[in-house]
Design a protein around this motif. Structure first.
Motif, mmCIF file in Angstrom:
data_model
loop_
_atom_site.group_PDB
_atom_site.id
_atom_site.type_symbol
_atom_site.label_atom_id
_atom_site.label_comp_id
_atom_site.label_asym_id
_atom_site.label_seq_id
_atom_site.Cartn_x
_atom_site.Cartn_y
_atom_site.Cartn_z
ATOM 1 N N LYS A 69 1.130 -1.306 -0.116
ATOM 2 C CA LYS A 69 0.065 -0.026 -0.236
ATOM 3 C C LYS A 69 1.158 0.954 -0.287
ATOM 4 C CE LYS A 69 -3.906 -1.971 1.705
ATOM 5 N NZ LYS A 69 -4.822 -1.494 2.983
ATOM 6 N N ASP A 70 1.876 1.290 -0.271
ATOM 7 C CA ASP A 70 3.544 2.351 -0.278
ATOM 8 C C ASP A 70 3.104 3.602 -1.794
ATOM 9 O OD1 ASP A 70 4.915 3.884 -0.942
ATOM 10 O OD2 ASP A 70 6.226 2.850 0.925
ATOM 11 N N CYS A 71 2.649 4.619 -1.141
ATOM 12 C CA CYS A 71 1.753 4.958 -2.460
ATOM 13 C C CYS A 71 2.688 5.494 -3.496
ATOM 14 C CB CYS A 71 0.735 6.486 -1.800
ATOM 15 S SG CYS A 71 -0.846 5.896 -1.583
ATOM 16 N N GLY A 76 -5.755 11.383 -0.880
ATOM 17 C CA GLY A 76 -5.197 12.341 -0.815
ATOM 18 C C GLY A 76 -3.691 12.916 -1.042
ATOM 19 N N TYR A 77 -3.346 10.929 -2.381
ATOM 20 C CA TYR A 77 -2.189 11.278 -2.097
ATOM 21 C C TYR A 77 -2.335 11.727 -3.183
ATOM 22 C CZ TYR A 77 2.716 9.530 -3.461
ATOM 23 O OH TYR A 77 3.483 9.228 -3.843
ATOM 24 N N HIS A 86 -1.825 1.169 -10.988
ATOM 25 C CA HIS A 86 -0.818 1.014 -10.171
ATOM 26 C C HIS A 86 -1.578 2.688 -9.922
ATOM 27 C CE1 HIS A 86 1.420 -2.157 -9.038
ATOM 28 N NE2 HIS A 86 1.149 -2.024 -10.555
ATOM 29 N N PHE A 87 -1.459 3.287 -10.596
ATOM 30 C CA PHE A 87 -2.405 4.682 -10.629
ATOM 31 C C PHE A 87 -3.579 4.980 -9.874
ATOM 32 C CE2 PHE A 87 0.070 6.870 -13.947
ATOM 33 C CZ PHE A 87 1.165 7.789 -13.052
ATOM 34 N N GLU A 88 -4.474 3.601 -10.256
ATOM 35 C CA GLU A 88 -5.608 3.745 -9.274
ATOM 36 C C GLU A 88 -5.663 3.029 -8.065
ATOM 37 O OE1 GLU A 88 -7.744 1.579 -12.537
ATOM 38 O OE2 GLU A 88 -8.920 2.796 -13.152
ATOM 39 N N LEU A 89 -4.829 2.170 -8.135
ATOM 40 C CA LEU A 89 -4.655 1.844 -6.740
ATOM 41 C C LEU A 89 -4.413 2.262 -5.580
ATOM 42 C CD1 LEU A 89 -4.554 -0.894 -5.678
ATOM 43 C CD2 LEU A 89 -2.053 -1.007 -5.789
ATOM 44 N N ASN A 90 -3.307 3.260 -5.872
ATOM 45 C CA ASN A 90 -3.026 4.554 -5.593
ATOM 46 C C ASN A 90 -4.364 5.507 -5.087
ATOM 47 O OD1 ASN A 90 -0.334 4.123 -4.322
ATOM 48 N ND2 ASN A 90 0.056 6.119 -5.639
ATOM 49 N N MET A 91 -5.149 5.974 -5.721
ATOM 50 C CA MET A 91 -6.347 6.450 -5.323
ATOM 51 C C MET A 91 -7.868 5.200 -4.340
ATOM 52 S SD MET A 91 -6.899 8.389 -9.251
ATOM 53 C CE MET A 91 -8.754 8.920 -8.329
ATOM 54 N N ALA A 93 5.553 5.397 -8.490
ATOM 55 C CA ALA A 93 6.980 5.108 -8.569
ATOM 56 C C ALA A 93 6.871 4.171 -10.340
ATOM 57 C CB ALA A 93 8.298 4.519 -8.246
ATOM 58 N N LEU A 94 6.615 2.790 -10.208
ATOM 59 C CA LEU A 94 5.840 2.119 -10.442
ATOM 60 C C LEU A 94 5.132 2.834 -11.596
ATOM 61 C CD1 LEU A 94 6.698 -1.033 -11.405
ATOM 62 C CD2 LEU A 94 4.985 -1.328 -9.871
ATOM 63 N N ALA A 95 4.194 3.009 -11.660
ATOM 64 C CA ALA A 95 3.494 3.499 -12.400
ATOM 65 C C ALA A 95 4.295 3.865 -13.520
ATOM 66 C CB ALA A 95 1.958 4.124 -11.965
#
Length: 104
Positions: free
Chosen positions: A17-19, A51-52, A41-46, A24-26
């Motif tokens: 869950k490290d944004c 708030g990222y 990966h962008f959607e996983l961050n969201m 970075a991977l995205a």
């Protein structure tokens, strides 16, 4: 490039869950031309942290490149709200500029 992707994937195994790592991977996937993996990966961050703020700009640009203009507009709008909530005016201005370039 695949070496960086593999390193980031290994880091994510320990901290999924490290944004920062997901972001970075995205970006590495974008460089490699794998838009689908980048989007995941962008959607996983969201999902993990709405708030990222950095995610919104890059996901919006990806959506623009892949012809999903309406989705990009919605992402920029959500990103502007997140940036405003975080009092991150630099990111807000970047998102607003991308939004205006697309809408107007």
């Amino acid at each position: 490039m695949t070496e960086r992707i593999e390193k980031l994937r290994k880091f994510l195994e320990a901290s999924p869950k490290d944004c920062f790592l997901n972001h970075a991977l995205a970006l590495e996937y974008v460089k490699a031309g794998d838009e689908a993996a980048a989007r995941t990966h962008f959607e996983l961050n969201m999902t993990n942290d709405p708030g990222y703020v950095a995610t919104y700009y890059h996901l919006g640009k990806l959506l623009e490149r892949t012809g999903a203009q309406q989705e990009a507009i919605a992402i920029y709008e959500r990103g502007m709200a997140a940036a405003k909530a975080a009092k991150d005016m630099h990111s807000y201005n970047e998102l607003q500029g991308a939004y205006e370039d697309l809408v107007y």
